[in-house]
Design an enzyme around this catalytic site. Structure first.
Site, PDB file in Angstrom:
ATOM      1  N   GLY A 180       0.793  -1.218   0.000  1.00  0.00           N
ATOM      2  CA  GLY A 180       0.000   0.000   0.000  1.00  0.00           C
ATOM      3  C   GLY A 180       0.830   1.274   0.000  1.00  0.00           C
ATOM      4  N   LEU A 230      -4.422  -5.605  -4.217  1.00  0.00           N
ATOM      5  CA  LEU A 230      -3.441  -4.525  -4.195  1.00  0.00           C
ATOM      6  C   LEU A 230      -2.053  -5.048  -3.862  1.00  0.00           C
ATOM      7  CD1 LEU A 230      -2.875  -1.470  -4.333  1.00  0.00           C
ATOM      8  CD2 LEU A 230      -3.375  -1.366  -1.875  1.00  0.00           C
ATOM      9  N   ASP A 231      -1.105  -4.828  -4.779  1.00  0.00           N
ATOM     10  CA  ASP A 231       0.307  -5.166  -4.600  1.00  0.00           C
ATOM     11  C   ASP A 231       0.525  -6.643  -4.295  1.00  0.00           C
ATOM     12  OD1 ASP A 231       0.993  -2.493  -5.017  1.00  0.00           O
ATOM     13  OD2 ASP A 231       0.829  -2.011  -2.895  1.00  0.00           O
ATOM     14  N   GLU A 232      -0.362  -7.507  -4.760  1.00  0.00           N
ATOM     15  CA  GLU A 232      -0.230  -8.937  -4.480  1.00  0.00           C
ATOM     16  C   GLU A 232      -0.153  -9.783  -5.741  1.00  0.00           C
ATOM     17  OE1 GLU A 232      -2.960 -10.463  -1.616  1.00  0.00           O
ATOM     18  OE2 GLU A 232      -2.680  -8.789  -0.224  1.00  0.00           O
TER      19      GLU A 232
END
Length: 279
Positions: free
Chosen positions: A197, A223-225
């Site tokens: 994040g 998110l960001d995964e």
């Protein structure tokens, strides 16, 4: 159609005995010369292979014979070894975008940058120095969906193979990601899965970390995964502020993004579940 160029055969599916022998035999039969071959079998018995070859190629005939010979469930694709077409996204930070522009200008990118898209006009003077179209598409007074619809209309002009988020500080909706599934590459300014994040350098500073890092990954709806392509780290110490860490981290970010792009643009990355297999 017969072409005489270098190509890459990508193959994945359930492992079974003799797959390499079958493929190389068919390539030999078609008078194709193998330049490099890499393969891997995962713990769940999935087989991955990347074969770079050259010679006069009848792609339709070759694929048909491979499909008829190989076991069911094998995915095959043949890509010409050539530069990919990309569109780069950025917001206000210049370091990752500038790195890509310089590499592109000196023919070190393995890609053609068709355009740069931004929700601010801050980076337009930089991009104009390289003669690349710059599209300022403001997000102000628009819903996220309206903004993305405007971006998709612009992308329809270029039909890029990949989108590169070079510090593009907007969360993309599932609908947008679906248009470019497994074709959006992002650089995140932390060593994922740590500090997901916003403000990861502030998070890292407050946690008292001894290394900072950067991660390039494919974008998915978490998110960001998304599947990780490349990472690197740099040592830091307690005397550095969060701002100092951010400054140090920018060098890591631009190099990790460039490394990840080199892998993807050369067809070396397979996605398996939420992991990458790099050959």
């Amino acid at each position: 159609m017969v072409t005489a160029t270098r190509h890459i055969l990508l193959m994945d599916g359930p492992d079974s005995t003799g797959l390499i022998h079958l493929v190389t035999g068919i390539l030999y039969k078609h008078n194709l010369n193998i330049i490099r071959n890499d393969e891997y079998v995962s713990n769940d018995q999935q087989f991955f292979m990347r074969t770079e070859f050259e010679g006069e190629l009848n792609a339709i005939g070759l694929l048909q014979e491979l499909q008829e010979t190989l076991p069911a469930g094998i995915n095959l694709r043949i890509n010409p070894k050539k530069k990919k077409n990309i569109v780069v996204f950025a917001t206000k930070e210049h370091h990752c975008l500038a790195e890509l522009l310089i590499r592109y200008a000196f023919d070190e990118l393995d890609a053609d940058i068709l355009a740069v898209v931004s929700n601010y006009n801050t980076l337009q003077p930089l991009v104009s120095k390289f003669g690349i179209p710059f599209h300022y598409i403001s997000h102000e007074h628009k819903s996220r969906e309206e903004h993305e619809e405007a971006i998709l209309r612009t992308l329809a002009i270029y039909q890029p193979e990949y989108l590169v988020l070079a510090k593009y500080m907007r969360v993309l909706t599932p609908d947008f990601v679906g248009h470019y599934l497994n074709r959006i590459i992002n650089i995140h300014h932390s060593f994922l899965p740590a500090f997901i994040g916003a403000n990861p350098y502030r998070q890292a500073y407050e946690r008292g970390v001894k290394i900072i890092g950067a991660t390039a990954h494919f974008v998915n709806n978490s998110l960001d995964e998304g599947p990780i392509i490349a990472q690197d780290v740099k040592e830091v110490h307690h005397r550095q502020t969060a701002g100092d860490m951010a400054t140090e981290g920018r060098d890591v970010e631009k190099l990790v993004l460039s490394k990840a792009l080199k892998l993807v643009l050369n067809d070396r990355v397979f996605i398996h579940h939420n992991r990458t297999i790099i050959l």
